[in-house]
Scaffold this motif. Structure first.
Motif, PDB file in Angstrom:
ATOM      1  N   ALA A 102       0.826  -1.211   0.000  1.00  0.00           N
ATOM      2  CA  ALA A 102       0.000   0.000   0.000  1.00  0.00           C
ATOM      3  C   ALA A 102       0.859   1.260   0.000  1.00  0.00           C
ATOM      4  O   ALA A 102       0.580   2.216  -0.735  1.00  0.00           O
ATOM      5  N   VAL A 103       1.902   1.273   0.823  1.00  0.00           N
ATOM      6  CA  VAL A 103       2.781   2.445   0.846  1.00  0.00           C
ATOM      7  C   VAL A 103       3.480   2.594  -0.502  1.00  0.00           C
ATOM      8  O   VAL A 103       3.625   3.711  -1.025  1.00  0.00           O
ATOM      9  N   ARG A 104       3.893   1.473  -1.077  1.00  0.00           N
ATOM     10  CA  ARG A 104       4.547   1.522  -2.394  1.00  0.00           C
ATOM     11  C   ARG A 104       3.579   2.085  -3.446  1.00  0.00           C
ATOM     12  O   ARG A 104       3.961   2.909  -4.280  1.00  0.00           O
ATOM     13  N   THR A 105       2.331   1.673  -3.379  1.00  0.00           N
ATOM     14  CA  THR A 105       1.332   2.153  -4.338  1.00  0.00           C
ATOM     15  C   THR A 105       1.149   3.661  -4.249  1.00  0.00           C
ATOM     16  O   THR A 105       0.957   4.342  -5.270  1.00  0.00           O
ATOM     17  N   HIS A 106       1.215   4.189  -3.035  1.00  0.00           N
ATOM     18  CA  HIS A 106       0.963   5.622  -2.815  1.00  0.00           C
ATOM     19  C   HIS A 106       2.248   6.438  -2.735  1.00  0.00           C
ATOM     20  O   HIS A 106       2.186   7.626  -2.385  1.00  0.00           O
ATOM     21  N   ALA A 107       3.389   5.843  -3.051  1.00  0.00           N
ATOM     22  CA  ALA A 107       4.672   6.516  -2.845  1.00  0.00           C
ATOM     23  C   ALA A 107       4.749   7.857  -3.570  1.00  0.00           C
ATOM     24  O   ALA A 107       5.193   8.870  -2.995  1.00  0.00           O
ATOM     25  N   ALA A 108       4.337   7.884  -4.805  1.00  0.00           N
ATOM     26  CA  ALA A 108       4.422   9.135  -5.573  1.00  0.00           C
ATOM     27  C   ALA A 108       3.534  10.216  -4.958  1.00  0.00           C
ATOM     28  O   ALA A 108       3.928  11.394  -4.875  1.00  0.00           O
ATOM     29  N   GLN A 109       2.333   9.839  -4.497  1.00  0.00           N
ATOM     30  CA  GLN A 109       1.447  10.811  -3.857  1.00  0.00           C
ATOM     31  C   GLN A 109       2.046  11.338  -2.556  1.00  0.00           C
ATOM     32  O   GLN A 109       1.920  12.521  -2.235  1.00  0.00           O
ATOM     33  N   LEU A 110       2.694  10.457  -1.809  1.00  0.00           N
ATOM     34  CA  LEU A 110       3.244  10.856  -0.511  1.00  0.00           C
ATOM     35  C   LEU A 110       4.425  11.802  -0.672  1.00  0.00           C
ATOM     36  O   LEU A 110       4.530  12.801   0.055  1.00  0.00           O
ATOM     37  N   THR A 111       5.315  11.507  -1.597  1.00  0.00           N
ATOM     38  CA  THR A 111       6.439  12.420  -1.799  1.00  0.00           C
ATOM     39  C   THR A 111       5.947  13.738  -2.403  1.00  0.00           C
ATOM     40  O   THR A 111       6.456  14.812  -2.048  1.00  0.00           O
ATOM     41  N   ALA A 112       4.950  13.674  -3.268  1.00  0.00           N
ATOM     42  CA  ALA A 112       4.387  14.910  -3.816  1.00  0.00           C
ATOM     43  C   ALA A 112       3.736  15.741  -2.705  1.00  0.00           C
ATOM     44  O   ALA A 112       3.850  16.979  -2.688  1.00  0.00           O
ATOM     45  N   LEU A 113       3.065  15.082  -1.779  1.00  0.00           N
ATOM     46  CA  LEU A 113       2.475  15.791  -0.636  1.00  0.00           C
ATOM     47  C   LEU A 113       3.557  16.461   0.193  1.00  0.00           C
ATOM     48  O   LEU A 113       3.435  17.638   0.569  1.00  0.00           O
ATOM     49  N   SER A 114       4.616  15.744   0.503  1.00  0.00           N
ATOM     50  CA  SER A 114       5.714  16.317   1.286  1.00  0.00           C
ATOM     51  C   SER A 114       6.282  17.548   0.598  1.00  0.00           C
ATOM     52  O   SER A 114       6.518  18.583   1.239  1.00  0.00           O
ATOM     53  N   HIS A 115       6.494  17.467  -0.713  1.00  0.00           N
ATOM     54  CA  HIS A 115       7.041  18.603  -1.451  1.00  0.00           C
ATOM     55  C   HIS A 115       6.066  19.775  -1.455  1.00  0.00           C
ATOM     56  O   HIS A 115       6.483  20.935  -1.324  1.00  0.00           O
ATOM     57  N   ALA A 116       4.785  19.477  -1.615  1.00  0.00           N
ATOM     58  CA  ALA A 116       3.786  20.555  -1.649  1.00  0.00           C
ATOM     59  C   ALA A 116       3.715  21.265  -0.302  1.00  0.00           C
ATOM     60  O   ALA A 116       3.619  22.506  -0.245  1.00  0.00           O
ATOM     61  N   LEU A 117       3.737  20.512   0.785  1.00  0.00           N
ATOM     62  CA  LEU A 117       3.733  21.124   2.114  1.00  0.00           C
ATOM     63  C   LEU A 117       4.979  21.991   2.302  1.00  0.00           C
ATOM     64  O   LEU A 117       4.917  23.103   2.841  1.00  0.00           O
ATOM     65  N   HIS A 118       6.126  21.466   1.858  1.00  0.00           N
ATOM     66  CA  HIS A 118       7.387  22.180   2.013  1.00  0.00           C
ATOM     67  C   HIS A 118       7.391  23.475   1.210  1.00  0.00           C
ATOM     68  O   HIS A 118       7.825  24.535   1.704  1.00  0.00           O
ATOM     69  N   ASP A 119       6.899  23.413  -0.008  1.00  0.00           N
ATOM     70  CA  ASP A 119       6.977  24.571  -0.898  1.00  0.00           C
ATOM     71  C   ASP A 119       5.914  25.619  -0.608  1.00  0.00           C
ATOM     72  O   ASP A 119       6.043  26.769  -1.052  1.00  0.00           O
ATOM     73  N   ASP A 120       4.878  25.238   0.120  1.00  0.00           N
ATOM     74  CA  ASP A 120       3.805  26.165   0.486  1.00  0.00           C
ATOM     75  C   ASP A 120       3.710  26.192   2.009  1.00  0.00           C
ATOM     76  O   ASP A 120       2.676  25.866   2.591  1.00  0.00           O
ATOM     77  N   ALA A 121       4.811  26.565   2.634  1.00  0.00           N
ATOM     78  CA  ALA A 121       4.933  26.481   4.093  1.00  0.00           C
ATOM     79  C   ALA A 121       4.009  27.489   4.771  1.00  0.00           C
ATOM     80  O   ALA A 121       4.085  28.692   4.517  1.00  0.00           O
ATOM     81  N   GLU A 122       3.151  26.984   5.658  1.00  0.00           N
ATOM     82  CA  GLU A 122       2.188  27.825   6.366  1.00  0.00           C
ATOM     83  C   GLU A 122       2.444  27.724   7.867  1.00  0.00           C
ATOM     84  O   GLU A 122       2.537  26.627   8.412  1.00  0.00           O
ATOM     85  N   PRO A 123       2.557  28.856   8.561  1.00  0.00           N
ATOM     86  CA  PRO A 123       2.828  28.813  10.004  1.00  0.00           C
ATOM     87  C   PRO A 123       1.608  28.411  10.818  1.00  0.00           C
ATOM     88  O   PRO A 123       0.514  28.210  10.289  1.00  0.00           O
ATOM     89  N   ALA A 124       1.812  28.309  12.102  1.00  0.00           N
ATOM     90  CA  ALA A 124       0.808  27.801  13.029  1.00  0.00           C
ATOM     91  C   ALA A 124      -0.534  28.502  12.882  1.00  0.00           C
ATOM     92  O   ALA A 124      -0.608  29.731  12.812  1.00  0.00           O
TER      93      ALA A 124
END
Length: 405
Positions: free
Chosen positions: A22-44
């Motif tokens: 399951a993690v392998r199936t969603h790997a591309a989505q998960l890394t894309a999510l991490s990058h999106a969160l990183h690139d659109d950093a929102e504070p508390a």
């Protein structure tokens, strides 16, 4: 860990395979999510787009999603399955003002989402309710504490997350922490014509800061005080009638935090007394408790990480900084390991650390943390003794008034 049991292994091995698939199936989505969160950093408390990205991904994966959880606009909950063992994955996604994801919460959040997706694949087989809890403002007021108070964790049997770091580790505690917003109120006057008519609020803050500096020699081991001045006056030729600061006090546990905070309060009061100013103290957010990591879950996570080629270092008896996951861990059996990647020696809360947040190593950390967290939950769910321990503890907690840290 318990001894080998062929019957249990017959359940455990296919469940492990299903999680990894399951993690392998969603790997591309998960890394894309991490990058999106990183690139659109929102504070508390401003993590609106970050929370929406996570909610949308899990909604599309068949989770039942609640947005604006417990009245917090940037908190969320996504659930899958209906089993009696409720496993909560805590997702952090707030950034540091001016530094972006300098604490790696993009990795933390994406890893918890990945673990939830991995466990969803075995929820029916293992009798799980998988619950992703989006927890805002860890770097500020402590969203997990607010969600605890709202009862979000009352029926949870296991709470888990992994934290980005320069190395892999398990078992550490953390420092309890509490914060104050401090204001000294004085009286303005012309700094040259009639300074004696003023009450200098900045002098009060200076005296308080000096007293705190001298106090540090007498602080109990493991205790810290740090602060910043956020306002010290407006015009150089006017006696400042207002000075503001924020102070944090840290200690090995909540009990010692109370003792140290009383000493710091006395220093602040001394500054007000010396300058003739009025002191105003306002708690900033909620106190974070020390972290208590569950031994079985810690060992299960470490074993899973080793099976993925990692070598987590045991940090039993050591402390990290501070986390509101500590409050969760006082109520629910919990783990909060670190998942490492190369940052060329840079530590958290620096721009240099943030620069590595979308590196290939950080992407691997997202996926390995997701796998290891999910596999630790599988180990607990498939071990009859551990499952009973966790369910009994949750039942005792829900059978009486909810206990708050």
């Amino acid at each position: 860990m318990t001894a080998a049991d062929p019957a249990r292994d017959a359940v455990l091995d296919p469940a492990r395979d299903a999680v990894l698939d399951a993690v392998r199936t969603h790997a591309a989505q998960l890394t894309a999510l991490s990058h999106a969160l990183h690139d659109d950093a929102e504070p508390a408390l401003q993590e609106h787009r970050s929370a929406a990205r996570i909610a949308d991904l899990l909604d599309s994966a068949g989770f039942t999603v609640t947005r604006s959880l417990a009245g917090l606009p940037t908190a969320l909950q996504a659930s899958y399955g209906s089993g009696d063992l409720v496993v909560a994955l805590c997702a952090e996604y707030d950034a540091l003002p001016g530094l972006g994801h300098a604490c790696g919460h993009n990795v933390n959040g994406a890893a918890s989402v990945g673990a939830a997706l991995g466990l969803a694949a075995v929820a029916d087989r293992l009798g799980l309710t998988v619950r992703l809890v989006g927890t805002p403002a860890e770097e500020d007021i402590g969203g997990k504490v607010l969600l605890l108070d709202a009862g979000v964790f009352d029926d949870v049997a296991v709470a888990m997350m992994a934290h980005a770091a320069p190395d892999d580790s398990v078992g550490a505690s953390s420092l309890a922490v509490g914060a104050w917003d401090v204001a000294f109120h004085g009286r303005p006057a012309h700094a040259a014509l009639a300074p004696w008519e003023g009450v200098n609020a900045l002098d009060a803050l200076t005296v308080a800061q000096t007293a705190i500096g001298l106090l540090r020699q007498q602080l109990p081991p493991g205790s810290l005080v740090h602060g910043v001045v956020t306002h010290g006056g407006g015009a150089v030729n006017v006696i400042p009638d207002l000075a503001r600061a924020r102070y944090e006090v840290r200690a090995p546990d909540l009990e010692q935090l109370t003792v140290v905070r009383d000493r710091v309060r006395a220093c602040l009061e001394a500054g007000a007394l010396a300058a003739g100013a009025r002191l105003e103290l306002e708690p900033h957010g909620r106190d974070f408790a020390e972290l208590r990591q569950d031994p079985f879950l810690t060992d299960a996570y470490a074993a899973a990480a080793r099976s993925l080629g990692r070598a987590p270092r045991s940090r039993h008896g050591e402390t990290m900084a501070s986390t509101d996951m500590g409050n969760v861990s006082r109520l629910v059996p919990s783990i909060h390991p670190t998942i490492g990647y190369d940052t060329a020696g840079a530590k958290q809360h620096t721009a240099e650390f943030a620069a590595y947040g979308t590196s290939p190593g950080a992407d691997s950390a997202v996926l390995d943390a997701a796998r290891a967290l999910a596999l630790a939950a599988v180990a607990a769910a498939s071990d009859p003794a551990q499952r009973r321990r966790l369910l009994d503890a949750a039942a005792r907690r829900t059978a009486r008034e909810p206990q708050r840290p």
